[in-house]
Design a protein around this motif. Structure first.
Motif, short mmCIF file in Angstrom:
data_model
loop_
_atom_site.label_atom_id
_atom_site.label_comp_id
_atom_site.label_asym_id
_atom_site.label_seq_id
_atom_site.Cartn_x
_atom_site.Cartn_y
_atom_site.Cartn_z
N ASP A 188 35.50 19.42 51.72
CA ASP A 188 36.96 18.96 51.35
C ASP A 188 36.84 17.34 52.02
N ILE A 189 37.61 16.46 51.45
CA ILE A 189 37.33 15.27 51.67
C ILE A 189 38.71 14.78 52.82
N ARG A 190 38.14 14.02 53.84
CA ARG A 190 39.12 13.73 54.66
C ARG A 190 39.46 11.92 54.52
N ASP A 191 40.62 11.59 55.12
CA ASP A 191 40.93 10.19 54.89
C ASP A 191 40.11 9.23 55.97
N SER A 192 38.88 9.10 55.87
CA SER A 192 38.15 8.31 56.58
C SER A 192 36.91 7.71 55.84
N TRP A 193 36.16 6.56 56.36
CA TRP A 193 35.51 6.07 55.55
C TRP A 193 33.93 6.82 55.52
N ASN A 194 33.76 7.66 56.77
CA ASN A 194 32.63 8.51 56.86
C ASN A 194 32.76 9.60 55.61
N SER A 195 34.16 10.19 55.55
CA SER A 195 34.15 11.08 54.43
C SER A 195 33.91 10.66 53.20
N LEU A 196 34.75 9.66 52.81
CA LEU A 196 34.35 9.02 51.59
C LEU A 196 33.04 8.51 51.18
N TYR A 197 32.32 8.21 52.30
CA TYR A 197 30.86 7.80 51.98
C TYR A 197 30.15 9.15 51.65
N VAL A 198 30.15 10.08 52.37
CA VAL A 198 29.57 11.25 52.39
C VAL A 198 29.95 11.95 50.83
N SER A 199 31.11 11.86 50.53
CA SER A 199 31.57 12.48 49.29
C SER A 199 31.44 11.73 48.22
N ALA A 200 30.98 10.36 48.12
CA ALA A 200 31.11 9.69 46.84
C ALA A 200 29.78 8.90 46.89
N PHE A 201 29.53 8.05 48.00
CA PHE A 201 28.25 7.06 47.89
C PHE A 201 26.96 7.66 48.09
N THR A 202 26.92 9.35 48.22
CA THR A 202 25.76 9.98 48.19
C THR A 202 25.68 10.77 46.86
N LEU A 203 26.21 10.58 45.92
CA LEU A 203 26.30 11.23 44.45
C LEU A 203 25.23 10.68 43.46
N ASP A 204 24.40 9.80 43.78
CA ASP A 204 23.42 9.56 42.74
C ASP A 204 22.60 10.70 42.04
N LYS A 205 21.98 11.46 43.08
CA LYS A 205 21.22 12.50 42.62
C LYS A 205 22.02 13.41 41.68
N TRP A 206 23.24 13.44 41.70
CA TRP A 206 24.32 14.29 40.66
C TRP A 206 24.35 13.66 39.38
N ALA A 207 24.28 12.18 39.41
CA ALA A 207 24.52 11.41 38.29
C ALA A 207 24.14 11.87 37.03
N PRO A 208 22.81 12.28 36.72
CA PRO A 208 22.20 12.68 35.36
C PRO A 208 23.15 13.99 34.48
N TYR A 209 23.73 14.82 35.83
CA TYR A 209 24.11 15.82 35.24
C TYR A 209 25.68 15.92 34.66
N ALA A 210 26.48 14.77 34.97
CA ALA A 210 27.70 14.48 34.58
C ALA A 210 27.84 13.95 33.18
N GLY A 211 28.87 14.31 32.18
CA GLY A 211 29.02 13.95 31.04
C GLY A 211 30.28 14.51 30.37
N PRO A 212 30.49 14.33 29.21
CA PRO A 212 31.72 14.89 28.64
C PRO A 212 31.64 16.39 28.57
N GLY A 213 32.85 16.88 29.07
CA GLY A 213 32.93 18.33 29.29
C GLY A 213 32.57 18.91 30.69
N HIS A 214 31.82 18.15 31.48
CA HIS A 214 31.23 18.78 32.61
C HIS A 214 31.26 17.41 33.70
N TRP A 215 32.07 17.30 34.92
CA TRP A 215 32.06 16.11 35.56
C TRP A 215 31.96 16.50 37.15
N ASN A 216 31.11 15.70 37.76
CA ASN A 216 30.95 15.60 39.19
C ASN A 216 32.19 15.22 39.84
N ASP A 217 32.52 16.29 40.72
CA ASP A 217 33.96 16.21 41.67
C ASP A 217 33.59 15.88 42.66
#
Length: 668
Positions: A468-497
């Motif tokens: 679960d995300i929290r309203d802090s830079w640390n939480s945003l960084y962990v939740s979003a800035f670390t998602l590069d390894k998930w990127a190849p799997y996102a696409g129409p019909g199935h999204w990284n959340d």
């Protein structure tokens, strides 16, 4: 007595009087609202470990202290009104043996205490740090936990000595809330998704979202048989039986002109061809959600113009569920949600869609009826309600088919399915939804294991990539800035959340309060989520949106990046001098680029905190370094301003934790 001596005597008595008047007192850290000072993600609890047990270190029990889990960040504004911090620090006896923990006390960017590596079984270490004159205090526990749980450590007997009964405050968030996006013009502009998928024979609900002066009239050329358009609302409804891709031309007209947009309507096996964009009620109201708040949110979505920019979903999170019943023996709404179907129909008439929450567990995280039971009829007796946490597991009898049919009959468009995810449970609900007779977006939550990502792609429309995300830079960084390894799997019909958006007034762990993200961090937040093709789910009360937050959410060029039909997620291509470069290819051959000043976050203990003296960084974006060759027309997306043509490089200033979001159009 000489004048000089007299002045010295006066100064002495004045200093003594001031010192005497400034009384000091001890303040236990566990008597403060500790969650409000936490900028990490895991639990922070007073007087117990992060698991709620007694604090025990090296066999010794402690009645006072703060228990934390994994990497923990506690930030306090002291304003120079504290004199000392003391504590005993160490790994809790119920923690993980092999993991080293390192404790830091940091004041105004200076490391005042460093424990060195500590492990389970080590004797607690004494902390006694003078704080005279310190304005900002940071307590950091650094652990490389790699996603492991039960990473418990403690600030035992932690207390501050303060002057004149001063109570520590959260870190000030008073930076200018600057608005970059210009107002929308009176002329029409269509902003809805340019691709839409539906299953043959299932109901279609598509709204032509358009900004511009009202009244406005809509038309759609090329609609397949079975669909009709309301020319006044832009609402397209009906059913299409014949599979295929239909080329539709949408038009919006008002007194100031007209706009057209092409829509690819794909009738087949895939839905959710662009990420969902809407609202979720949990970070607004948590367990206090009710029918009135949901209807108010839907009305506000329309009244404040968000629906004209493509915002669509109104999602009810946990706490709507009552006992099983009805013709399907499915979960029914509780007393907070009378006339449930009537509410859904009302929201649909506004051109919006409706989502709900459930879980395959016996009880939800908030303690409501879940999708399974150890009782054959799915009953939820008082014995379960009395100890709800004990039933957070999947029961012997499961009701996915019944619940999916009920959702379809109500007209539900979105299901958030929440638990510690396992493939069999995910698959059972996936099958049930596909056989329900309605297209229902299927979102699973939370912390989907990356090892099973191909299953999530196969079974779901979105999957929560972290906690679960929290309203802090640390939480945003962990939740979003670390998602590069998930990127190849996102696409129409199935999204990284990466979870809901943490803008506006939120209730992430504490009572409703303004987000702790700075304005710069909020621009980075919306930019990166859009680059990632992430679901955009507003997490604050819509009716409370101020001008700054509303402006953040209504930049159509930013939303267009998120909703691009190609559906590619941005990739992290480089990090140079504390600036990350994310690049996303778009359907028309252009590129979206985010230049993020992350300030070397996480590389030093000091970087975990905001000290109030951060500055912008000058940065030269070298196009060749990210494989962009040739001439490009450069556009500042937030300002909606063309900057000219570039070939080799672009120099800019990037504010601390801020972003420059660009779109590059190739020039022939």
């Amino acid at each position: 007595m000489t004048k000089r001596l007299a002045r010295l005597v006066i100064c002495f008595f004045y200093s003594a009087t001031v010192a005497f008047s400034q009384t000091t007192s001890s303040l236990w850290l566990d008597d403060l609202p500790t969650k409000s000072f936490s900028e990490g993600i895991p639990a922070v609890l007073p007087k117990t470990t992060a698991a709620g047990d007694s604090i025990v270190m090296h066999g010794t029990y402690f009645n006072r202290g703060v228990g934390v889990n994994a990497t923990s960040i506690l930030a306090f504004f002291l304003d120079g009104k504290a004199t000392e911090f003391t504590a005993l620090v160490g790994v809790d006896d119920k923690g993980i043996k092999e993991l080293p923990h390192r404790f830091y006390v940091i004041g105004d960017r200076k490391i005042l205490f460093d424990s060195g590596d500590m492990r389970l079984g080590d004797e607690p270490k004494n902390v006694a740090v003078p704080l005279n004159g310190i304005k900002r205090l940071g307590l950091l526990v650094k652990v490389d936990d790699a996603g492991r749980t039960k990473v418990y450590s403690n600030w035992a007997n932690a207390r501050l000595v303060v002057r004149d009964n001063y109570l520590p405050q959260t870190i000030p968030n008073t930076d200018e809330r600057y608005i970059l996006t210009p107002p929308t013009p009176k002329t029409p502009k269509i902003n809805s998704a340019r691709v839409f998928g539906a299953t043959p024979g299932n109901p279609v609900l598509y709204t032509i979202a358009a900004t511009g002066e009202r009244p406005m009239r809509f038309s759609a050329k090329g609609l397949p048989a079975g669909l009709s358009l309301d020319v006044q609302t832009g609402l397209i409804t009906g059913k299409v039986v014949q599979r295929g891709t239909y080329k539709v031309t949408l038009t919006a007209r008002n007194a100031f002109g007209q706009a057209t947009q092409n829509l690819n309507l794909k009738i087949g096996d895939a839905i959710a061809l662009t990420p969902p964009i809407g609202w979720n009620g949990w970070n607004s109201w948590a367990r206090n959600i009710d029918r009135e708040k949901v209807i108010a949110s839907a009305k506000a979505m329309v009244r404040m113009g968000l629906s004209q920019h493509g915002w669509t979903y109104i999602n009810i999170d946990d706490a709507w569920q009552g006992q099983r019943g009805g013709k399907f023996n499915a979960i029914q709404p509780n007393e907070k949600f009378p006339k449930f179907r009537e509410m859904v129909d009302f929201i649909h008439r506004l051109g919006l869609k409706v989502g709900v929450y459930s879980t395959p567990m016996i009880t939800s995280y908030a303690g409501y009826v879940g999708g399974s039971s150890n009782l054959k009829d799915g009953g939820f007796p008082d014995s379960i309600q009395a100890n709800k946490r004990a039933f957070r597991y999947v029961g012997n009898y499961r009701f996915e088919t019944q619940d999916a049919r009920q959702l379809a009959e109500w007209g539900i468009d979105y299901l958030k399915y929440d638990w510690r995810i396992d493939v069999p449970s995910a698959e059972r609900m996936s099958v049930a939804l596909k056989n329900s007779g309605r297209d229902i977006f299927y979102s699973i939550s939370n912390s989907a294991p990356f090892a099973s990502v191909t299953d999530w792609v196969r079974l779901t429309n979105s999957y929560r990539t972290g906690p679960d995300i929290r309203d802090s830079w640390n939480s945003l960084y962990v939740s979003a800035f670390t998602l590069d390894k998930w990127a190849p799997y996102a696409g129409p019909g199935h999204w990284n959340d990466p979870d809901m958006m943490i803008l506006g007034n939120v209730t992430t762990g504490t009572q409703l309060h303004p987000t702790r993200l700075t304005p710069d961090e909020q621009y980075s937040h919306v930019s990166l989520f859009s680059l990632l093709s992430a679901p955009l789910l507003i997490g604050c009360p819509i009716e409370q949106l101020d001008a700054f937050t509303l402006n953040l959410l209504t930049n159509d060029e930013v939303i267009e990046i998120d909703q691009d039909p190609l559906g590619k997620s941005a990739r992290l291509l480089r990090e140079e001098n504390g600036v990350q470069i994310w690049l996303k290819p778009l359907e028309d051959g252009s590129f979206a680029v985010g230049l993020f000043n992350i300030g070397d976050f996480g590389k030093t203990p000091e970087s975990y905190f905001r000290w109030g003296d951060e500055t912008a960084k000058s940065f030269t974006f070298d196009l060749a370094n990210v494989g962009l060759n040739g001439h490009y027309r450069l556009r500042d997306v937030w300002r909606q301003k063309t900057l000219g043509v570039v070939e080799t490089s672009f120099k800019t200033e990037i504010r601390h934790h801020g972003v420059v979001l660009l779109r590059l159009f190739p020039k022939k």
